[in-house]
Structure formats: structure tokens, C-alpha cells
Design a protein around this motif. Structure first.
Motif, PDB file in Angstrom:
ATOM      1  N   PHE A 232      -0.246   9.703  -8.186  1.00 13.32           N
ATOM      2  CA  PHE A 232       0.582  10.321  -9.224  1.00 13.32           C
ATOM      3  C   PHE A 232      -0.055  10.167 -10.603  1.00 13.32           C
ATOM      4  O   PHE A 232      -0.190  11.131 -11.354  1.00 13.32           O
ATOM      5  N   VAL A 233      -0.489   8.983 -10.939  1.00 16.86           N
ATOM      6  CA  VAL A 233      -1.111   8.731 -12.246  1.00 16.86           C
ATOM      7  C   VAL A 233      -2.422   9.509 -12.355  1.00 16.86           C
ATOM      8  O   VAL A 233      -2.717  10.105 -13.393  1.00 16.86           O
ATOM      9  N   GLY A 234      -3.198   9.540 -11.302  1.00 20.60           N
ATOM     10  CA  GLY A 234      -4.440  10.309 -11.307  1.00 20.60           C
ATOM     11  C   GLY A 234      -4.177  11.790 -11.505  1.00 20.60           C
ATOM     12  O   GLY A 234      -4.918  12.481 -12.197  1.00 20.60           O
ATOM     13  N   GLY A 235      -3.107  12.281 -10.911  1.00 16.97           N
ATOM     14  CA  GLY A 235      -2.739  13.677 -11.077  1.00 16.97           C
ATOM     15  C   GLY A 235      -2.344  14.018 -12.501  1.00 16.97           C
ATOM     16  O   GLY A 235      -2.476  15.155 -12.939  1.00 16.97           O
ATOM     17  N   LEU A 236      -1.858  13.049 -13.233  1.00 21.54           N
ATOM     18  CA  LEU A 236      -1.518  13.267 -14.638  1.00 21.54           C
ATOM     19  C   LEU A 236      -2.746  13.185 -15.540  1.00 21.54           C
ATOM     20  O   LEU A 236      -2.853  13.922 -16.509  1.00 21.54           O
ATOM     21  N   ILE A 237      -3.662  12.319 -15.222  1.00 25.07           N
ATOM     22  CA  ILE A 237      -4.820  12.080 -16.081  1.00 25.07           C
ATOM     23  C   ILE A 237      -5.907  13.143 -15.901  1.00 25.07           C
ATOM     24  O   ILE A 237      -6.455  13.637 -16.875  1.00 25.07           O
ATOM     25  N   ILE A 238      -6.222  13.516 -14.681  1.00 23.66           N
ATOM     26  CA  ILE A 238      -7.345  14.421 -14.419  1.00 23.66           C
ATOM     27  C   ILE A 238      -7.184  15.778 -15.090  1.00 23.66           C
ATOM     28  O   ILE A 238      -8.100  16.233 -15.769  1.00 23.66           O
ATOM     29  N   PRO A 239      -6.053  16.470 -14.975  1.00 23.55           N
ATOM     30  CA  PRO A 239      -5.945  17.773 -15.650  1.00 23.55           C
ATOM     31  C   PRO A 239      -6.054  17.671 -17.171  1.00 23.55           C
ATOM     32  O   PRO A 239      -6.538  18.578 -17.829  1.00 23.55           O
ATOM     33  N   ALA A 240      -5.636  16.572 -17.733  1.00 21.61           N
ATOM     34  CA  ALA A 240      -5.717  16.404 -19.180  1.00 21.61           C
ATOM     35  C   ALA A 240      -7.160  16.262 -19.652  1.00 21.61           C
ATOM     36  O   ALA A 240      -7.483  16.641 -20.773  1.00 21.61           O
TER      37      ALA A 240
ATOM     38  N   LEU B   3       0.820  -1.201   0.000  1.00 22.13           N
ATOM     39  CA  LEU B   3       0.000   0.000   0.000  1.00 22.13           C
ATOM     40  C   LEU B   3       0.862   1.263   0.000  1.00 22.13           C
ATOM     41  O   LEU B   3       0.501   2.269  -0.606  1.00 22.13           O
ATOM     42  N   LYS B   4       2.034   1.186   0.633  1.00 22.39           N
ATOM     43  CA  LYS B   4       2.940   2.330   0.671  1.00 22.39           C
ATOM     44  C   LYS B   4       3.437   2.705  -0.721  1.00 22.39           C
ATOM     45  O   LYS B   4       3.775   3.850  -0.974  1.00 22.39           O
ATOM     46  N   PHE B   5       3.499   1.749  -1.631  1.00 22.69           N
ATOM     47  CA  PHE B   5       3.972   2.003  -2.985  1.00 22.69           C
ATOM     48  C   PHE B   5       2.833   2.187  -3.980  1.00 22.69           C
ATOM     49  O   PHE B   5       2.918   3.010  -4.887  1.00 22.69           O
ATOM     50  N   VAL B   6       1.756   1.445  -3.807  1.00 20.43           N
ATOM     51  CA  VAL B   6       0.649   1.479  -4.747  1.00 20.43           C
ATOM     52  C   VAL B   6      -0.142   2.783  -4.618  1.00 20.43           C
ATOM     53  O   VAL B   6      -0.473   3.414  -5.628  1.00 20.43           O
ATOM     54  N   LEU B   7      -0.435   3.211  -3.412  1.00 20.12           N
ATOM     55  CA  LEU B   7      -1.232   4.419  -3.209  1.00 20.12           C
ATOM     56  C   LEU B   7      -0.558   5.669  -3.783  1.00 20.12           C
ATOM     57  O   LEU B   7      -1.193   6.408  -4.540  1.00 20.12           O
ATOM     58  N   PRO B   8       0.711   5.935  -3.513  1.00 18.62           N
ATOM     59  CA  PRO B   8       1.340   7.102  -4.138  1.00 18.62           C
ATOM     60  C   PRO B   8       1.397   6.996  -5.662  1.00 18.62           C
ATOM     61  O   PRO B   8       1.253   7.998  -6.367  1.00 18.62           O
ATOM     62  N   ALA B   9       1.570   5.798  -6.180  1.00 16.09           N
ATOM     63  CA  ALA B   9       1.595   5.621  -7.631  1.00 16.09           C
ATOM     64  C   ALA B   9       0.237   5.946  -8.238  1.00 16.09           C
ATOM     65  O   ALA B   9       0.157   6.600  -9.287  1.00 16.09           O
ATOM     66  N   LEU B  10      -0.831   5.524  -7.591  1.00 12.27           N
ATOM     67  CA  LEU B  10      -2.175   5.833  -8.084  1.00 12.27           C
ATOM     68  C   LEU B  10      -2.463   7.333  -8.013  1.00 12.27           C
ATOM     69  O   LEU B  10      -3.062   7.894  -8.935  1.00 12.27           O
TER      70      LEU B  10
END
Length: 67
Positions: free
Chosen positions: A13-21, A4-11
């Protein structure tokens, strides 16, 4: 818990890239197809002026610029 320590920050980060686009509607492609600069339809950043509002509904820049 260790995954969870690795998966949650990765999600996040990816969400932060997708949502503004996906939020942006105006694209440089509109400028390429119409041959107009951004300032023809936009006054302050993303705010549309009268020509931009007209183009949003009629999709014809020549008609909107004539009014």
C-alpha cells in the motif's frame, strides 16, 4: 507468519502511494512559474507537444512559443 499477513499488505500500500508520485515530472508549479496552462506544453495528457519539448531542454517558455 501472522506478522507477514499485516506487514506485506502495508508495504504494498505504501509503495503504491510513493511510486506514482515519483514518476510524474510535470508539476502545477511549472504552470505557476510560467503562467501558462497545461495545454501550452501538453497535447494529450502527458504527451508533450513541440513547445513542451522545447521547454524541456531550454527552460524558457517565451523562446519556445516564439518558434
Amino acid at each position: 507468519m501472522s506478522k507477514l499477513k499485516f506487514v506485506l499488505p502495508a508495504l504494498v500500500f505504501v509503495g503504491g502511494l510513493i511510486i506514482p508520485a515519483t514518476v510524474s515530472f510535470a508539476t502545477p508549479a511549472i504552470g505557476k512559474t510560467t503562467g501558462a496552462k497545461c495545454t501550452v506544453c501538453h497535447s494529450k495528457g502527458k504527451e508533450l507537444n513541440a513547445v513542451g519539448e522545447c521547454y524541456k531542454t531550454k527552460k524558457d517558455l517565451k523562446v519556445c512559443q516564439a518558434n
